[in-house]
Design a protein around this motif. Structure first.
Motif, mmCIF file in Angstrom:
data_model
loop_
_atom_site.group_PDB
_atom_site.id
_atom_site.type_symbol
_atom_site.label_atom_id
_atom_site.label_comp_id
_atom_site.label_asym_id
_atom_site.label_seq_id
_atom_site.Cartn_x
_atom_site.Cartn_y
_atom_site.Cartn_z
ATOM 1 N N LEU A 43 2.367 0.656 3.897
ATOM 2 C CA LEU A 43 1.538 1.850 4.112
ATOM 3 C C LEU A 43 2.284 2.811 5.040
ATOM 4 O O LEU A 43 2.372 4.015 4.784
ATOM 5 C CB LEU A 43 0.222 1.423 4.745
ATOM 6 C CG LEU A 43 -0.939 2.398 4.850
ATOM 7 C CD1 LEU A 43 -2.197 1.626 5.169
ATOM 8 C CD2 LEU A 43 -0.742 3.453 5.886
ATOM 9 N N GLY A 44 2.835 2.225 6.106
ATOM 10 C CA GLY A 44 3.588 3.033 7.061
ATOM 11 C C GLY A 44 4.775 3.707 6.404
ATOM 12 O O GLY A 44 5.014 4.905 6.596
ATOM 13 N N PHE A 45 5.459 2.967 5.561
ATOM 14 C CA PHE A 45 6.615 3.523 4.852
ATOM 15 C C PHE A 45 6.198 4.709 3.982
ATOM 16 O O PHE A 45 6.840 5.767 3.992
ATOM 17 C CB PHE A 45 7.263 2.420 4.024
ATOM 18 C CG PHE A 45 7.946 2.918 2.798
ATOM 19 C CD1 PHE A 45 9.155 3.581 2.893
ATOM 20 C CD2 PHE A 45 7.364 2.751 1.560
ATOM 21 C CE1 PHE A 45 9.772 4.064 1.762
ATOM 22 C CE2 PHE A 45 7.978 3.234 0.423
ATOM 23 C CZ PHE A 45 9.177 3.893 0.528
ATOM 24 N N ARG A 63 6.006 10.657 3.246
ATOM 25 C CA ARG A 63 5.207 11.872 3.090
ATOM 26 C C ARG A 63 5.504 12.855 4.224
ATOM 27 O O ARG A 63 5.711 14.049 3.989
ATOM 28 C CB ARG A 63 3.722 11.517 3.091
ATOM 29 C CG ARG A 63 2.809 12.655 2.702
ATOM 30 C CD ARG A 63 1.370 12.191 2.678
ATOM 31 N NE ARG A 63 0.941 11.666 3.967
ATOM 32 C CZ ARG A 63 0.534 12.427 4.980
ATOM 33 N NH1 ARG A 63 0.487 13.727 4.843
ATOM 34 N NH2 ARG A 63 0.169 11.888 6.122
ATOM 35 N N VAL A 64 5.546 12.337 5.443
ATOM 36 C CA VAL A 64 5.783 13.229 6.587
ATOM 37 C C VAL A 64 7.188 13.827 6.525
ATOM 38 O O VAL A 64 7.387 15.012 6.820
ATOM 39 C CB VAL A 64 5.556 12.464 7.909
ATOM 40 C CG1 VAL A 64 5.947 13.321 9.097
ATOM 41 C CG2 VAL A 64 4.102 12.054 8.038
ATOM 42 N N VAL A 65 8.167 13.017 6.119
ATOM 43 C CA VAL A 65 9.538 13.532 6.024
ATOM 44 C C VAL A 65 9.604 14.643 4.970
ATOM 45 O O VAL A 65 10.194 15.705 5.202
ATOM 46 C CB VAL A 65 10.525 12.390 5.695
ATOM 47 C CG1 VAL A 65 11.883 12.953 5.311
ATOM 48 C CG2 VAL A 65 10.663 11.460 6.888
ATOM 49 N N ASN A 120 8.315 17.850 6.166
ATOM 50 C CA ASN A 120 9.143 18.543 7.145
ATOM 51 C C ASN A 120 10.512 18.944 6.614
ATOM 52 O O ASN A 120 11.355 19.407 7.372
ATOM 53 C CB ASN A 120 9.318 17.666 8.380
ATOM 54 C CG ASN A 120 8.050 17.631 9.194
ATOM 55 O OD1 ASN A 120 7.642 18.634 9.757
ATOM 56 N ND2 ASN A 120 7.390 16.485 9.216
ATOM 57 N N ILE A 147 0.492 -3.218 5.791
ATOM 58 C CA ILE A 147 0.560 -2.155 6.788
ATOM 59 C C ILE A 147 1.956 -1.545 6.837
ATOM 60 O O ILE A 147 2.113 -0.328 6.941
ATOM 61 C CB ILE A 147 0.171 -2.715 8.169
ATOM 62 C CG1 ILE A 147 -1.311 -3.045 8.180
ATOM 63 C CG2 ILE A 147 0.485 -1.720 9.258
ATOM 64 C CD1 ILE A 147 -2.203 -1.851 8.202
ATOM 65 N N ALA A 148 2.970 -2.394 6.741
ATOM 66 C CA ALA A 148 4.335 -1.868 6.810
ATOM 67 C C ALA A 148 4.615 -0.939 5.634
ATOM 68 O O ALA A 148 5.208 0.131 5.806
ATOM 69 C CB ALA A 148 5.339 -3.019 6.830
ATOM 70 N N GLU A 179 3.661 6.647 4.380
ATOM 71 C CA GLU A 179 3.307 7.782 5.227
ATOM 72 C C GLU A 179 4.555 8.450 5.791
ATOM 73 O O GLU A 179 4.622 9.677 5.888
ATOM 74 C CB GLU A 179 2.393 7.315 6.369
ATOM 75 C CG GLU A 179 1.001 6.931 5.901
ATOM 76 C CD GLU A 179 0.255 8.106 5.307
ATOM 77 O OE1 GLU A 179 -0.105 9.016 6.050
ATOM 78 O OE2 GLU A 179 0.054 8.121 4.080
ATOM 79 N N VAL A 180 5.542 7.638 6.171
ATOM 80 C CA VAL A 180 6.777 8.207 6.720
ATOM 81 C C VAL A 180 7.434 9.097 5.665
ATOM 82 O O VAL A 180 7.860 10.219 5.952
ATOM 83 C CB VAL A 180 7.736 7.093 7.195
ATOM 84 C CG1 VAL A 180 9.108 7.675 7.517
ATOM 85 C CG2 VAL A 180 7.172 6.402 8.421
ATOM 86 N N LEU A 236 0.832 -1.203 0.000
ATOM 87 C CA LEU A 236 0.000 0.000 0.000
ATOM 88 C C LEU A 236 0.864 1.249 0.000
ATOM 89 O O LEU A 236 0.430 2.313 0.397
ATOM 90 C CB LEU A 236 -0.901 0.007 1.236
ATOM 91 C CG LEU A 236 -2.020 -1.017 1.268
ATOM 92 C CD1 LEU A 236 -2.731 -0.993 2.606
ATOM 93 C CD2 LEU A 236 -3.021 -0.725 0.164
ATOM 94 N N PHE A 244 -1.631 8.162 0.972
ATOM 95 C CA PHE A 244 -2.244 6.850 0.959
ATOM 96 C C PHE A 244 -3.297 6.725 -0.148
ATOM 97 O O PHE A 244 -3.392 5.703 -0.827
ATOM 98 C CB PHE A 244 -2.863 6.684 2.352
ATOM 99 C CG PHE A 244 -3.652 5.452 2.555
ATOM 100 C CD1 PHE A 244 -3.150 4.223 2.180
ATOM 101 C CD2 PHE A 244 -4.893 5.502 3.167
ATOM 102 C CE1 PHE A 244 -3.879 3.073 2.398
ATOM 103 C CE2 PHE A 244 -5.628 4.364 3.386
ATOM 104 C CZ PHE A 244 -5.126 3.146 2.995
ATOM 105 N N MET A 245 -4.042 7.820 -0.388
ATOM 106 C CA MET A 245 -5.104 7.779 -1.384
ATOM 107 C C MET A 245 -4.575 7.484 -2.782
ATOM 108 O O MET A 245 -5.210 6.818 -3.574
ATOM 109 C CB MET A 245 -5.845 9.116 -1.432
ATOM 110 C CG MET A 245 -6.463 9.544 -0.143
ATOM 111 S SD MET A 245 -7.710 8.392 0.374
ATOM 112 C CE MET A 245 -8.872 8.602 -0.927
ATOM 113 N N ILE A 302 -3.979 3.948 -3.194
ATOM 114 C CA ILE A 302 -5.253 3.251 -3.365
ATOM 115 C C ILE A 302 -5.757 3.402 -4.797
ATOM 116 O O ILE A 302 -6.234 2.456 -5.408
ATOM 117 C CB ILE A 302 -6.308 3.795 -2.374
ATOM 118 C CG1 ILE A 302 -5.887 3.488 -0.947
ATOM 119 C CG2 ILE A 302 -7.676 3.218 -2.668
ATOM 120 C CD1 ILE A 302 -5.927 2.049 -0.585
#
Lengths: 297, 321
Positions: free
Chosen positions: B124-126, B131-133, B136, B121-122, B128-129, B65, B234-235, B238
């Motif tokens: 997906l988490g990657f 994106r957040v990095v 910032n 999930i992992a 998101e990480v 994901l 994430f979208m 998807i």
């Protein structure tokens, strides 16, 4: 000393957030334990819970307790319906198929709500008398909302533990989670048991939604997405399928997140959960309370 | 050489050139305006993304994901190279894709030990990480985004990038590597017992998929002038997953078809994003319940298939269950 007060205050906030994560994580872990499905829609049931409480308070002028009960009841029905309509036909299908359905269900709930109520946040009316207990001359305080969250969470977790440990349905759930075929051969009604699991999990998510609405005084249709994922991470952290593990994981997750916001950078709060997840999966995929299970061929 | 220049391959080549030529002519004549061109480019990017995701999810059976995360890596890195370091843009797009592949290996090595949903999930988490990095990092514009990227790619570049993606992935899958990947999807334990190095092939599929996702990202960056971290959330993952699932997990032509159709549907429903998402959600659920293998299943659309359909007997070409 000032530092200590800040720490205490953050601890109080962290436990509130952790309680909410714990309530959501319980539902995730129960469903995963019994049908091995990451129920992506679980976070959205929590959102629905918040909205039902919002409508019952704003339009029907219910009090907190009755709104909580209405919300939990409605979420129970919703959870069982979702299971019956979307997940049951896929019980024999591959895990990926079930997971994609769950993602679809999640989007369906979110965007149906966006369609009907709009994407903007709505203010959750205040239903509680203002209460504020101060310690150390007002440097540390705890509000009525927080006490309520602690109380409701503790009560529900104990109740859940009682249901799962002592009642017949609870025993059936554990049996099905342990070995579905064997449970079926022992005369356990699998369909009923799985529905009961969804019902319990969804009721808890609904309660979490109401508490969040009260705590943050805001609800919106996409509010379930991130907390849902974080609660799942919490469930994995505690050991997926283990009920005390989910409570523990949720609490830890809430505390970690609160302290990252307080002492680190708040913009990284969403990344922390996933960083934790990747770490657990690398170090101990079975979670804190989990034990390793050998794969049978 | 004889096989390379077979009648079938020549026909396909001719078809591709014809498609390119017709659209290029229409663009030159000014019949296809900017609006149409943007959609054509979007379709090509979707094809690149969907086919590369299909390699990972459809053929190798690894549910990820985080595909948009790789796209973000490719997009941002290539944009930074072009804008800030002044590198010639094909080099920067290629480097972005290589970096995405490196990320694929780095993420893949630890996480591909995980099974199905944990992997989802992992990854997906990657995503998101990442994106957040990006959100910032001041150097790439943070939340405001990275702007001022010149539009350096055009229809020709994008079309042939898509063609190359499809050809490379198709040939990879029809080789012994591809058969190994498919065997992992069908039964991991059995594949391992047959002597297939599971981790090796999973990481291979993952990094090749990531490479092309990075390529898609690089093209995106060099066509749409600007990048924002929110685009690659994430979208987005998807969106591409829906294409793969709808087209059929394990069918390249299915992914291409779904990429074209869904992109067009998106254009039509642009004003009604809530309806679009409800439709997507229902599409996912209904397909999974009634046709979990997707529209094409693991079959490929080809003249052969149409001939067979005419004779009322269809048999899959590769890896059909």
């Amino acid at each position: 000393m000032e530092q200590f007060y800040v720490f205490l205050q953050q601890l109080i906030n962290g436990v509130s957030l952790g309680s909410i994560y714990a309530l959501i994580a319980l539902g995730y872990t129960m469903v995963y334990g019994i049908i091995k499905l990451i129920n992506f829609a679980h976070g959205d049931i929590y959102m629905m819970g918040a909205f039902i409480a919002y409508f019952s308070v704003s339009y029907f002028h219910l009090g907190f307790l009755s709104a909580l009960l209405v919300s939990m009841a409605a979420c129970t029905i919703l959870g069982v319906l979702i299971e019956r309509i979307a997940y049951k036909p896929l019980r024999g299908a591959t895990r990926i198929a079930a997971l994609i359905t769950a993602i679809g269900m999640s989007f369906f709930l979110e965007y149906v709500m966006v369609f009907f109520v709009g994407a903007q946040s709505r203010a959750f009316p205040n239903v509680l008398p203002a209460l504020r207990i101060e310690f150390f001359g007002g440097k540390v305080f705890i509000t009525g909302k927080e006490l309520l969250i602690y109380g409701v969470t503790l009560f529900l977790v104990v109740l859940l533990q009682f249901i799962v440990r002592k009642t017949k349905t609870g025993k059936a759930m554990r049996a099905v989670a342990f070995d579905r075929e064997a449970a079926m051969l022992m005369g356990i009604n699998i369909d009923y048991t799985i529905s009961a699991t969804f019902a319990l999990g969804s009721a808890l998510a609904g309660a979490a939604g109401v508490l969040v609405g009260v705590y943050y005084s805001a609800v919106n249709p996409l509010m379930g997405m991130t907390p849902g994922l974080k609660a799942f991470v919490a469930a994995v952290l505690g050991g997926i399928g283990i009920i005390p593990g989910a409570a523990l994981g949720g609490m830890l997750m809430g505390l970690i997140e609160t302290f990252v916001i307080a002492y680190g950078q708040s913009t990284y709060r969403d990344a922390v959960a996933f960083a934790i997840l990747i770490l657990i999966l690398l170090i101990k995929p079975s979670g804190i309370l989990g034990s390793n299970v050998r794969e049978k061929i | 050489m004889k096989r390379l220049l077979s009648k079938k391959n020549l026909a396909i080549l001719l078809g591709i050139l014809l498609l390119y030529g017709v659209i290029q002519t229409l663009i030159s004549l000014g019949i296809l305006r900017t609006f149409h061109q943007v959609n054509l480019i979007t379709i090509c990017i979707s094809v690149i993304m969907a086919v590369s995701l299909n390699l990972i999810t459809g053929f190798t059976g690894q549910f990820t994901l985080g595909h948009a995360g790789f796209m973000a890596v490719g997009a941002y890195f290539s944009a930074v190279m072009t804008v800030k370091w002044g590198v010639f843009f094909p080099v920067s797009i290629f480097s972005g894709a290589v970096l995405a592949a490196v990320f694929g290996v780095l993420i893949g090595l630890p996480t591909l030990r995980l099974k199905g949903d944990y992997l989802a999930i992992a990854t997906l988490g990657f995503g998101e990480v990442i994106r957040v990095v990006l959100l910032n990092t001041k150097y790439v514009g943070g939340a405001a985004g990275l702007f001022g990227i010149p539009r350096l790619v055009n229809w020709t570049w994008v079309f042939f990038a898509a063609v190359i993606t499809v050809v490379v992935i198709r040939n990879l899958l029809w080789s012994s590597y591809g058969r190994a990947c498919i065997s992992i999807r069908e039964d991991e334990v059995a594949a391992e017992l047959m002597g297939i190095d599971i981790t090796h092939y999973k990481v291979l599929a993952f990094s090749v998929g990531a490479f092309f996702a990075g390529l898609g990202g690089g093209i995106y960056a060099h066509y749409f002038y600007g990048l924002q971290p929110g685009t690659f959330g994430f979208m987005k993952s998807i969106d591409y997953l829906v294409m793969v699932v709808l087209g059929g997990m394990g069918s390249i032509t299915g992914s291409i078809l779904a990429a074209v159709v869904l992109t067009l549907i998106n254009v039509v429903l642009q004003q009604f994003s809530a309806i679009r998402m409800i439709l997507y959600a229902l599409l996912l659920i209904v397909i999974m319940i009634f046709r979990p293998q997707g529209l094409m299943g693991s079959k490929e659309a080809s003249l052969e298939l149409f001939r067979k359909m005419g004779r009322r007997s269809g048999n899959g070409s590769l890896g059909s269950k």
